[in-house]
Scaffold this motif. Structure first.
Motif, PDB file in Angstrom:
ATOM      1  N   ASN A 272     -10.846  -3.780 -40.011  1.00 52.87           N
ATOM      2  CA  ASN A 272      -9.854  -2.728 -40.230  1.00 52.87           C
ATOM      3  C   ASN A 272      -8.501  -2.938 -39.573  1.00 52.87           C
ATOM      4  OD1 ASN A 272     -11.472  -1.707 -42.173  1.00 52.87           O
ATOM      5  ND2 ASN A 272     -12.443   0.145 -40.583  1.00 52.87           N
ATOM      6  N   THR A 273      -8.722  -3.725 -38.258  1.00 54.13           N
ATOM      7  CA  THR A 273      -7.183  -3.998 -37.604  1.00 54.13           C
ATOM      8  C   THR A 273      -6.769  -4.896 -38.303  1.00 54.13           C
ATOM      9  OG1 THR A 273      -8.266  -5.750 -36.124  1.00 54.13           O
ATOM     10  CG2 THR A 273      -8.500  -3.267 -35.521  1.00 54.13           C
ATOM     11  N   GLY A 274      -7.193  -5.731 -39.278  1.00 53.19           N
ATOM     12  CA  GLY A 274      -6.669  -6.920 -39.814  1.00 53.19           C
ATOM     13  C   GLY A 274      -6.953  -8.188 -39.187  1.00 53.19           C
ATOM     14  N   MET A 275      -7.883  -8.090 -38.272  1.00 49.40           N
ATOM     15  CA  MET A 275      -8.001  -9.533 -37.657  1.00 49.40           C
ATOM     16  C   MET A 275      -9.338 -10.342 -38.447  1.00 49.40           C
ATOM     17  SD  MET A 275      -8.091 -10.998 -34.588  1.00 49.40           S
ATOM     18  CE  MET A 275      -7.617  -9.828 -33.237  1.00 49.40           C
ATOM     19  N   LYS A 276      -8.800 -11.667 -38.696  1.00 48.77           N
ATOM     20  CA  LYS A 276      -9.841 -12.252 -39.534  1.00 48.77           C
ATOM     21  C   LYS A 276     -11.035 -13.035 -38.704  1.00 48.77           C
ATOM     22  CE  LYS A 276      -7.523 -12.409 -43.558  1.00 48.77           C
ATOM     23  NZ  LYS A 276      -7.611 -10.842 -43.366  1.00 48.77           N
ATOM     24  N   PRO A 277     -12.007 -12.759 -39.331  1.00 43.39           N
ATOM     25  CA  PRO A 277     -13.352 -13.421 -38.463  1.00 43.39           C
ATOM     26  C   PRO A 277     -13.420 -14.664 -38.591  1.00 43.39           C
ATOM     27  CG  PRO A 277     -14.102 -12.423 -40.496  1.00 43.39           C
ATOM     28  CD  PRO A 277     -12.593 -12.228 -40.524  1.00 43.39           C
ATOM     29  N   ASP A 278     -13.826 -15.399 -37.462  1.00 46.05           N
ATOM     30  CA  ASP A 278     -14.318 -16.915 -37.420  1.00 46.05           C
ATOM     31  C   ASP A 278     -15.457 -17.119 -37.464  1.00 46.05           C
ATOM     32  OD1 ASP A 278     -15.058 -16.455 -34.883  1.00 46.05           O
ATOM     33  OD2 ASP A 278     -13.549 -18.124 -34.229  1.00 46.05           O
ATOM     34  N   HIS A 279     -16.162 -18.390 -37.344  1.00 42.90           N
ATOM     35  CA  HIS A 279     -17.667 -18.687 -37.257  1.00 42.90           C
ATOM     36  C   HIS A 279     -18.199 -17.913 -36.294  1.00 42.90           C
ATOM     37  CE1 HIS A 279     -15.847 -21.600 -34.687  1.00 42.90           C
ATOM     38  NE2 HIS A 279     -16.739 -21.415 -34.062  1.00 42.90           N
ATOM     39  N   ALA A 280     -17.633 -17.726 -35.107  1.00 43.25           N
ATOM     40  CA  ALA A 280     -18.395 -17.196 -33.906  1.00 43.25           C
ATOM     41  C   ALA A 280     -18.592 -15.710 -34.241  1.00 43.25           C
ATOM     42  CB  ALA A 280     -17.644 -17.057 -32.794  1.00 43.25           C
ATOM     43  N   THR A 281     -17.690 -15.116 -35.061  1.00 40.95           N
ATOM     44  CA  THR A 281     -17.832 -13.667 -35.443  1.00 40.95           C
ATOM     45  C   THR A 281     -18.918 -13.654 -36.683  1.00 40.95           C
ATOM     46  OG1 THR A 281     -15.342 -13.589 -35.601  1.00 40.95           O
ATOM     47  CG2 THR A 281     -16.494 -11.660 -36.439  1.00 40.95           C
ATOM     48  N   LEU A 282     -19.185 -14.572 -37.476  1.00 38.41           N
ATOM     49  CA  LEU A 282     -20.082 -14.588 -38.409  1.00 38.41           C
ATOM     50  C   LEU A 282     -21.535 -14.728 -37.637  1.00 38.41           C
ATOM     51  CD1 LEU A 282     -18.636 -15.955 -41.555  1.00 38.41           C
ATOM     52  CD2 LEU A 282     -18.367 -13.898 -40.652  1.00 38.41           C
ATOM     53  N   ILE A 283     -21.634 -15.581 -36.943  1.00 36.08           N
ATOM     54  CA  ILE A 283     -22.784 -15.896 -36.122  1.00 36.08           C
ATOM     55  C   ILE A 283     -23.521 -14.620 -35.477  1.00 36.08           C
ATOM     56  CG2 ILE A 283     -23.939 -16.961 -34.009  1.00 36.08           C
ATOM     57  CD1 ILE A 283     -21.993 -19.493 -34.539  1.00 36.08           C
ATOM     58  N   ALA A 284     -22.390 -13.698 -34.822  1.00 34.16           N
ATOM     59  CA  ALA A 284     -23.059 -12.523 -34.381  1.00 34.16           C
ATOM     60  C   ALA A 284     -23.285 -11.437 -35.410  1.00 34.16           C
ATOM     61  CB  ALA A 284     -21.729 -11.725 -33.453  1.00 34.16           C
TER      62      ALA A 284
ATOM     63  N   LEU B 125     -31.252  -8.069 -45.027  1.00 36.51           N
ATOM     64  CA  LEU B 125     -31.136  -9.225 -45.953  1.00 36.51           C
ATOM     65  C   LEU B 125     -29.815  -9.333 -46.769  1.00 36.51           C
ATOM     66  CD1 LEU B 125     -32.257 -12.032 -47.190  1.00 36.51           C
ATOM     67  CD2 LEU B 125     -33.479 -10.798 -48.924  1.00 36.51           C
ATOM     68  N   GLN B 126     -29.449  -8.263 -47.369  1.00 35.29           N
ATOM     69  CA  GLN B 126     -28.392  -8.140 -48.324  1.00 35.29           C
ATOM     70  C   GLN B 126     -27.160  -8.414 -47.386  1.00 35.29           C
ATOM     71  OE1 GLN B 126     -28.842  -7.791 -51.318  1.00 35.29           O
ATOM     72  NE2 GLN B 126     -30.947  -7.492 -50.924  1.00 35.29           N
ATOM     73  N   GLY B 127     -26.922  -7.819 -46.231  1.00 38.68           N
ATOM     74  CA  GLY B 127     -25.982  -8.117 -45.327  1.00 38.68           C
ATOM     75  C   GLY B 127     -25.837  -9.667 -44.995  1.00 38.68           C
TER      76      GLY B 127
ATOM     77  N   HIS C 219     -23.306 -14.882 -45.740  1.00 43.52           N
ATOM     78  CA  HIS C 219     -23.652 -16.242 -46.141  1.00 43.52           C
ATOM     79  C   HIS C 219     -22.579 -16.650 -47.424  1.00 43.52           C
ATOM     80  CE1 HIS C 219     -26.429 -19.454 -48.050  1.00 43.52           C
ATOM     81  NE2 HIS C 219     -25.416 -19.892 -47.689  1.00 43.52           N
ATOM     82  N   ALA C 220     -22.342 -15.649 -48.146  1.00 44.32           N
ATOM     83  CA  ALA C 220     -21.416 -15.891 -49.278  1.00 44.32           C
ATOM     84  C   ALA C 220     -19.843 -16.015 -48.897  1.00 44.32           C
ATOM     85  CB  ALA C 220     -21.428 -14.756 -50.422  1.00 44.32           C
ATOM     86  N   PHE C 221     -19.882 -15.050 -47.885  1.00 47.30           N
ATOM     87  CA  PHE C 221     -18.401 -15.155 -47.283  1.00 47.30           C
ATOM     88  C   PHE C 221     -17.918 -16.542 -46.587  1.00 47.30           C
ATOM     89  CE2 PHE C 221     -15.740 -14.027 -43.584  1.00 47.30           C
ATOM     90  CZ  PHE C 221     -14.427 -13.348 -44.246  1.00 47.30           C
ATOM     91  N   ALA C 222     -19.089 -17.010 -45.883  1.00 49.40           N
ATOM     92  CA  ALA C 222     -19.043 -18.047 -45.070  1.00 49.40           C
ATOM     93  C   ALA C 222     -18.590 -19.465 -45.983  1.00 49.40           C
ATOM     94  CB  ALA C 222     -20.129 -18.603 -44.272  1.00 49.40           C
ATOM     95  N   ILE C 223     -19.368 -19.362 -47.005  1.00 49.60           N
ATOM     96  CA  ILE C 223     -18.920 -20.485 -48.085  1.00 49.60           C
ATOM     97  C   ILE C 223     -17.437 -20.447 -48.679  1.00 49.60           C
ATOM     98  CG2 ILE C 223     -19.565 -21.197 -50.560  1.00 49.60           C
ATOM     99  CD1 ILE C 223     -22.414 -19.978 -49.855  1.00 49.60           C
ATOM    100  N   LYS C 224     -17.021 -19.259 -49.172  1.00 47.60           N
ATOM    101  CA  LYS C 224     -15.975 -19.059 -49.479  1.00 47.60           C
ATOM    102  C   LYS C 224     -14.931 -19.412 -48.480  1.00 47.60           C
ATOM    103  CE  LYS C 224     -14.487 -14.765 -50.795  1.00 47.60           C
ATOM    104  NZ  LYS C 224     -14.941 -13.338 -51.316  1.00 47.60           N
ATOM    105  N   THR C 225     -15.028 -18.884 -47.421  1.00 46.63           N
ATOM    106  CA  THR C 225     -14.018 -19.430 -46.101  1.00 46.63           C
ATOM    107  C   THR C 225     -14.007 -20.761 -45.407  1.00 46.63           C
ATOM    108  OG1 THR C 225     -15.399 -18.179 -44.690  1.00 46.63           O
ATOM    109  CG2 THR C 225     -13.456 -16.903 -45.873  1.00 46.63           C
TER     110      THR C 225
END
Length: 545
Positions: free
Chosen positions: A251-263, A274-276, A281-287
């Motif tokens: 919401n602050t506009g900060m873009k996640p990186d790989h470390a964010t997605l790991i968490a 599982l859905q989350g 996973h899909a987001f990681a493919i896209k980015t």
DNA sequence: TTAGGGTTAG
């Protein structure tokens, strides 16, 4: 082309390279009618910054003229792209080295855990500056030699905020939280790196509240401190808080990186979302963040914990540069799913590829033996681990072994190992014996072990409950009442057990005797069907709990 | 053109 035109083009090539636009940078470079060494250096750097180290090397070879910056850049490229030996090669061949060259190679070696070589070069440096000292402080701390790191830090001729941050984080990494706090309080100008290290420190101590209050006080939060706070929540079992924070961050506009997605993925696997996990996973493919090995490793575990072992295997198969953690993750996944044969073939495959197993690999193998009741194999692996791989068993390895022996009914042997182990018997190891005592109605031994456990920790309910179950199984009801009384008297509370499952974005929560779910009748009849199925396959459910 | 904070496996 005017000198000023060349200068501006060089700047532009550099910024395009950093922005991930290698093709545009290349076009600009190719169209330049005149180029100077800086232009060549800029395009060379742009190539390795975009994972094209081979391209950089070709450019380096074809350059009309090289200066120290060209050499430093190709060395940095090798270090960034996991080629430390090639970096050393270039470093050795360099005609003229400056402080930056030395610093780059020292910190690069530290990055790859080659501490002895880093230290040798640090000593051999003709001149050192703040950067050199800070790199070495970091190296010593990472090696676990905090005292020597601290000594060097205290003797540094000059310190800046980066040096302080490195020292504080070194303390945190080695569990010296008190020292980290001491240094932080004395740090003249606190930067975000040091503050983030403190957040991590408090989280590692289990004090997430303190960490959160520091986090809340940061006015200009950057991506790394968001990541640190999220990871802290995940490690302390507060997955929901981590996910809430993730939403706030976005919401602050900060873009996640790989470390964010790991968490995020780790939070999802802990919560069974599982859905989350799939969405991430899909987001990681896209980015294109899926290129990160650690993120893939986290996904392997997430899919496995959510029951989708096939997806774990798919991820594993598609990792380009698997590391030890990838192998451990997939072996653990197969172990948890009771696939002993696959564990074996993965182990030999990893050995063929030259990957050296560590203590965690063996923990998975031992527990895989336990899941399929392979007593002999378990003991063999345990011995092999010590003799061939020179790995000293940790308390957890003993716990696996003891658990396995107990399940197979070898109580005496299990107790022998517990007595033999060089650690204070962990609750988990004795807990395994207790559980086995109930299954095999060994009241005397059960009493002995339970008393030991209760003496070491009178406030945790586990041992009381197990002991009372042992008595109940043997029909000794008077003793059952006595134990329950003792439990109350000592103030031990039983944590209610919950389980939950996510179906189409909705989480369904259950606890013991809970009949509030709208579909409870359907659920119970399905459970009955599964129970019947289990009996058919001789997984006898012991209902005397 | 070099140094610091976050990152996976049981």
């Amino acid at each position: 082309m005017s000198p000023r035109g060349v200068f501006l083009h060089n700047l532009r090539i550099g910024s395009l390279g950093r922005a991930g636009q290698l093709d545009a940078a290349r076009q600009l470079f190719d169209r330049m009618p005149t180029r100077d060494t800086v232009s060549w250096n800029a395009i060379l750097t742009a190539h390795w910054q975009n994972s094209d180290l081979e391209g950089s090397k070709r450019l380096f070879d074809s350059m009309p003229q090289r200066n120290t910056v060209s050499w430093n850049s190709i060395i940095a490229g090798c270090l960034e792209n996991a080629r430390p030996d090639e970096a050393l090669d270039y470093f050795a061949k360099m005609p003229l080295r400056n402080v930056a060259s030395w610093n780059a190679i020292v910190s690069g070696l530290v990055k790859y855990g080659r501490f002895e070589e880093a230290e040798r070069l640090f000593v051999a440096m003709p001149a050192r500056n703040v950067v050199s000292y800070t790199a070495m402080v970091d190296g010593l701390a990472r090696k676990g030699e905090v005292d020597r790191a601290r000594d060097l830090f205290d003797r540094m001729p000059k310190k800046n905020a980066v040096s302080w941050a490195a020292m504080i984080s070194g303390c945190v990494e080695n569990g010296r939280y008190e020292e980290a706090r001491y240094l932080f309080d004395r740090m003249p100008e606190k930067n975000l790196a040091a503050i983030t290290a403190m957040i991590t420190g408090y989280c590692k101590e289990g004090n997430v509240e303190q960490a959160r209050s520091i986090f809340n006080g940061i006015r200009h939060k950057d991506l790394i401190c968001w990541n640190a706070m999220m990871a802290g929540y995940v490690h302390n079992g507060h997955g929901e808080e981590a996910l809430k924070l993730y939403i706030q961050m976005q919401n602050t506009g900060m873009k996640p990186d790989h470390a964010t997605l790991i968490a995020v993925v780790t939070a999802c696997s802990a919560l069974g979302l599982l859905q989350g996990g799939k969405r991430t996973h899909a987001f990681a493919i896209k980015t294109k963040l899926l290129l990160n090995v650690s993120l893939c490793n986290a996904l392997i575990t997430m899919y496995s914990k959510c029951g989708c072992i096939g997806d774990s295997q798919f991820i594993f198969q598609n990792i380009q540069n698997r590391d030890l953690v990838s192998w451990n993750a997939i072996i653990a996944a197969c172990s948890q799913h009771g696939d002993y044969d696959n564990v074996l073939s993965l182990f030999s495959e990893m050995e063929e590829k030259g990957m050296i197993p560590n203590e965690i690999t063996f923990l998975s193998i031992l527990s895989a033996c336990g899941h399929v009741a392979k007593v002999e194999e378990c003991l063999n692996w345990f011995n092999l681990m010590m003799s061939k791989y020179r790995i000293h068993p940790r308390a957890e390895h003993y716990a696996c072994l003891v658990d396995m022996l107990c399940r197979a009914g070898h109580l005496e042997k299990a107790c022998k190992y517990i007595r033999e182990m060089p650690y204070e018997a962990e609750t988990s190891a004795w807990g395994a014996v207790l559980a086995a005592c109930r299954m095999n109605s060994h009241v005397k031994l059960g009493e002995l072990v339970a008393k030991k456990l209760i003496l070491s920790d009178s406030r945790t309910s586990g041992a009381y409950v197990m002991l009372s179950n042992i008595y109940a199984a043997a029909g000794m009801w008077r003793e059952v009442v006595k134990v329950r009384g003792l439990m109350k008297q000592n103030g031990a509370k039983k944590q209610p057990g919950y389980s939950w499952i996510q179906i189409a974005d909705k989480v369904h929560l259950f606890s013991v005797g809970d009949a509030s779910h709208p579909d409870i009748d359907k659920i119970l009849s399905e459970l009955e069907r599964i129970g019947f199925h289990m009996k058919m396959f001789s997984h006898y459910a012991n209902l005397s709990l």
